[in-house]
Scaffold this motif. Sequence first.
Motif, PDB file in Angstrom:
ATOM      1  N   ARG A  36       1.008  -1.289   0.024  1.00 11.82           N
ATOM      2  CA  ARG A  36      -0.015   0.179   0.123  1.00 11.82           C
ATOM      3  C   ARG A  36       0.754   1.177  -0.011  1.00 11.82           C
ATOM      4  O   ARG A  36       0.507   2.274  -0.565  1.00 11.82           O
ATOM      5  CB  ARG A  36      -0.978   0.071   1.227  1.00 11.82           C
ATOM      6  N   SER A  37       1.881   1.071   0.657  1.00 11.44           N
ATOM      7  CA  SER A  37       3.038   2.406   0.657  1.00 11.44           C
ATOM      8  C   SER A  37       3.634   2.776  -0.640  1.00 11.44           C
ATOM      9  O   SER A  37       3.481   3.713  -1.315  1.00 11.44           O
ATOM     10  CB  SER A  37       4.103   2.275   1.789  1.00 11.44           C
ATOM     11  N   LEU A  38       3.921   1.508  -1.209  1.00 13.00           N
ATOM     12  CA  LEU A  38       4.456   1.606  -2.830  1.00 13.00           C
ATOM     13  C   LEU A  38       3.163   2.202  -3.660  1.00 13.00           C
ATOM     14  O   LEU A  38       3.528   2.986  -4.272  1.00 13.00           O
ATOM     15  CB  LEU A  38       4.747   0.071  -3.199  1.00 13.00           C
ATOM     16  N   ILE A  39       2.116   1.626  -3.459  1.00 16.12           N
ATOM     17  CA  ILE A  39       1.101   2.261  -4.498  1.00 16.12           C
ATOM     18  C   ILE A  39       0.768   3.844  -4.256  1.00 16.12           C
ATOM     19  O   ILE A  39       0.739   4.553  -4.997  1.00 16.12           O
ATOM     20  CB  ILE A  39      -0.298   1.521  -4.195  1.00 16.12           C
ATOM     21  N   ASP A  40       0.733   4.163  -2.829  1.00 16.48           N
ATOM     22  CA  ASP A  40       0.461   5.585  -2.522  1.00 16.48           C
ATOM     23  C   ASP A  40       1.720   6.356  -2.936  1.00 16.48           C
ATOM     24  O   ASP A  40       1.346   7.473  -3.340  1.00 16.48           O
ATOM     25  CB  ASP A  40       0.461   5.711  -0.842  1.00 16.48           C
ATOM     26  N   GLU A  41       2.727   5.984  -3.021  1.00 15.90           N
ATOM     27  CA  GLU A  41       3.821   6.864  -3.339  1.00 15.90           C
ATOM     28  C   GLU A  41       4.231   6.868  -4.626  1.00 15.90           C
ATOM     29  O   GLU A  41       4.802   7.832  -5.322  1.00 15.90           O
ATOM     30  CB  GLU A  41       4.946   6.309  -2.514  1.00 15.90           C
ATOM     31  N   GLN A  42       3.789   5.876  -5.525  1.00 13.57           N
ATOM     32  CA  GLN A  42       4.104   5.573  -6.960  1.00 13.57           C
ATOM     33  C   GLN A  42       2.986   5.277  -7.935  1.00 13.57           C
ATOM     34  O   GLN A  42       3.377   5.087  -9.144  1.00 13.57           O
ATOM     35  CB  GLN A  42       5.195   4.656  -6.935  1.00 13.57           C
ATOM     36  N   TYR A  43       1.768   5.675  -7.529  1.00 11.32           N
ATOM     37  CA  TYR A  43       0.617   5.435  -8.338  1.00 11.32           C
ATOM     38  C   TYR A  43       0.696   6.067  -9.721  1.00 11.32           C
ATOM     39  O   TYR A  43       0.183   5.596 -10.804  1.00 11.32           O
ATOM     40  CB  TYR A  43      -0.744   5.404  -7.737  1.00 11.32           C
ATOM     41  N   MET A  44       1.279   7.424  -9.632  1.00 13.44           N
ATOM     42  CA  MET A  44       1.392   8.401 -10.579  1.00 13.44           C
ATOM     43  C   MET A  44       2.496   7.965 -11.576  1.00 13.44           C
ATOM     44  O   MET A  44       2.653   8.720 -12.639  1.00 13.44           O
ATOM     45  CB  MET A  44       1.511   9.769 -10.036  1.00 13.44           C
ATOM     46  N   THR A  45       3.455   6.850 -11.184  1.00 10.79           N
ATOM     47  CA  THR A  45       4.688   6.672 -12.186  1.00 10.79           C
ATOM     48  C   THR A  45       4.176   5.354 -12.926  1.00 10.79           C
ATOM     49  O   THR A  45       3.205   5.000 -12.821  1.00 10.79           O
ATOM     50  CB  THR A  45       5.761   6.413 -11.243  1.00 10.79           C
ATOM     51  N   ARG A  46       5.228   4.988 -13.829  1.00  9.55           N
ATOM     52  CA  ARG A  46       4.973   3.770 -14.395  1.00  9.55           C
ATOM     53  C   ARG A  46       5.158   2.317 -13.720  1.00  9.55           C
ATOM     54  O   ARG A  46       6.277   1.803 -13.799  1.00  9.55           O
ATOM     55  CB  ARG A  46       5.857   3.693 -15.686  1.00  9.55           C
ATOM     56  N   LEU A  47       4.311   2.208 -12.578  1.00  6.40           N
ATOM     57  CA  LEU A  47       4.662   1.216 -11.894  1.00  6.40           C
ATOM     58  C   LEU A  47       4.230  -0.056 -12.217  1.00  6.40           C
ATOM     59  O   LEU A  47       3.126  -0.160 -13.034  1.00  6.40           O
ATOM     60  CB  LEU A  47       3.551   1.663 -10.544  1.00  6.40           C
ATOM     61  N   THR A  48       5.153  -1.050 -12.209  1.00 10.59           N
ATOM     62  CA  THR A  48       4.876  -2.420 -13.002  1.00 10.59           C
ATOM     63  C   THR A  48       4.826  -3.323 -12.037  1.00 10.59           C
ATOM     64  O   THR A  48       5.225  -3.271 -10.817  1.00 10.59           O
ATOM     65  CB  THR A  48       5.948  -2.766 -13.893  1.00 10.59           C
ATOM     66  N   LEU A  49       4.243  -4.573 -12.294  1.00 11.74           N
ATOM     67  CA  LEU A  49       4.230  -5.896 -11.541  1.00 11.74           C
ATOM     68  C   LEU A  49       5.627  -6.072 -10.781  1.00 11.74           C
ATOM     69  O   LEU A  49       5.864  -6.306  -9.749  1.00 11.74           O
ATOM     70  CB  LEU A  49       3.415  -6.699 -12.141  1.00 11.74           C
ATOM     71  N   GLU A  50       6.390  -6.044 -11.985  1.00  8.28           N
ATOM     72  CA  GLU A  50       8.003  -6.474 -11.593  1.00  8.28           C
ATOM     73  C   GLU A  50       8.543  -5.550 -10.354  1.00  8.28           C
ATOM     74  O   GLU A  50       9.093  -6.104  -9.524  1.00  8.28           O
ATOM     75  CB  GLU A  50       8.808  -6.538 -12.755  1.00  8.28           C
ATOM     76  N   ILE A  51       8.185  -4.238 -10.625  1.00 12.33           N
ATOM     77  CA  ILE A  51       8.627  -3.340  -9.509  1.00 12.33           C
ATOM     78  C   ILE A  51       8.101  -3.746  -8.238  1.00 12.33           C
ATOM     79  O   ILE A  51       8.749  -3.581  -7.379  1.00 12.33           O
ATOM     80  CB  ILE A  51       8.458  -1.934 -10.052  1.00 12.33           C
ATOM     81  N   ALA A  52       6.613  -3.712  -8.214  1.00 14.11           N
ATOM     82  CA  ALA A  52       6.002  -4.041  -6.891  1.00 14.11           C
ATOM     83  C   ALA A  52       6.522  -5.574  -6.313  1.00 14.11           C
ATOM     84  O   ALA A  52       6.641  -5.434  -5.024  1.00 14.11           O
ATOM     85  CB  ALA A  52       4.653  -4.137  -7.327  1.00 14.11           C
ATOM     86  N   ALA A  53       6.772  -6.352  -7.068  1.00 17.90           N
ATOM     87  CA  ALA A  53       7.206  -7.581  -6.628  1.00 17.90           C
ATOM     88  C   ALA A  53       8.623  -7.439  -5.868  1.00 17.90           C
ATOM     89  O   ALA A  53       8.877  -8.058  -4.824  1.00 17.90           O
ATOM     90  CB  ALA A  53       6.990  -8.606  -7.530  1.00 17.90           C
ATOM     91  N   LYS A  54       9.606  -6.901  -6.778  1.00 19.62           N
ATOM     92  CA  LYS A  54      10.774  -6.538  -6.411  1.00 19.62           C
ATOM     93  C   LYS A  54      10.804  -5.807  -5.004  1.00 19.62           C
ATOM     94  O   LYS A  54      11.857  -6.029  -3.970  1.00 19.62           O
ATOM     95  CB  LYS A  54      11.596  -5.963  -7.312  1.00 19.62           C
ATOM     96  N   ALA A  55       9.831  -4.611  -4.837  1.00 22.36           N
ATOM     97  CA  ALA A  55       9.857  -3.973  -3.632  1.00 22.36           C
ATOM     98  C   ALA A  55       9.293  -4.920  -2.495  1.00 22.36           C
ATOM     99  O   ALA A  55       9.662  -4.479  -1.356  1.00 22.36           O
ATOM    100  CB  ALA A  55       9.007  -2.803  -3.823  1.00 22.36           C
ATOM    101  N   SER A  56       8.504  -5.745  -2.595  1.00 20.32           N
ATOM    102  CA  SER A  56       8.154  -6.639  -1.574  1.00 20.32           C
ATOM    103  C   SER A  56       9.285  -7.971  -1.488  1.00 20.32           C
ATOM    104  O   SER A  56       8.872  -8.820  -0.719  1.00 20.32           O
ATOM    105  CB  SER A  56       6.883  -7.401  -2.083  1.00 20.32           C
ATOM    106  N   ASN A  57      10.214  -8.029  -2.018  1.00 14.95           N
ATOM    107  CA  ASN A  57      11.091  -9.019  -2.251  1.00 14.95           C
ATOM    108  C   ASN A  57      10.574 -10.330  -2.353  1.00 14.95           C
ATOM    109  O   ASN A  57      10.908 -11.217  -1.732  1.00 14.95           O
ATOM    110  CB  ASN A  57      12.019  -8.918  -0.772  1.00 14.95           C
TER     111      ASN A  57
END
Length: 88
Positions: free
Chosen positions: A8-29
């Motif tokens: 949720r923090s990732l979405i809150d902070e980066q929803y306006m960027t080109r956020l991808t599934l790969e970025i979200a998975a990597k951020a979650s380790n």
Amino acid sequence: FPYTTLFRSLIDEQYMTRLTLEIAAKASNLSVSHFCRLLKKTTGTTFNHYLTAYRVKIAENMFGLGKDCSDAALKCGFESIQRFIRAF
């Protein structure tokens, strides 16, 4: 989903960027496949659907502040007005 706060923090902070599934998975380790399974199990939806719904909600809030459609769409991370209209 044990990584809910992080996600949720990732979405809150980066929803306006080109956020991808790969970025979200990597951020979650997590691997992409494991991330997808956990997210689907917890939210009942896919990453792209979740992100799109989040962006639409933010855009709706911007409408209440007097923003026009194109401005809200672009500031919420939609690549084009057409994609925003389809999502909305």
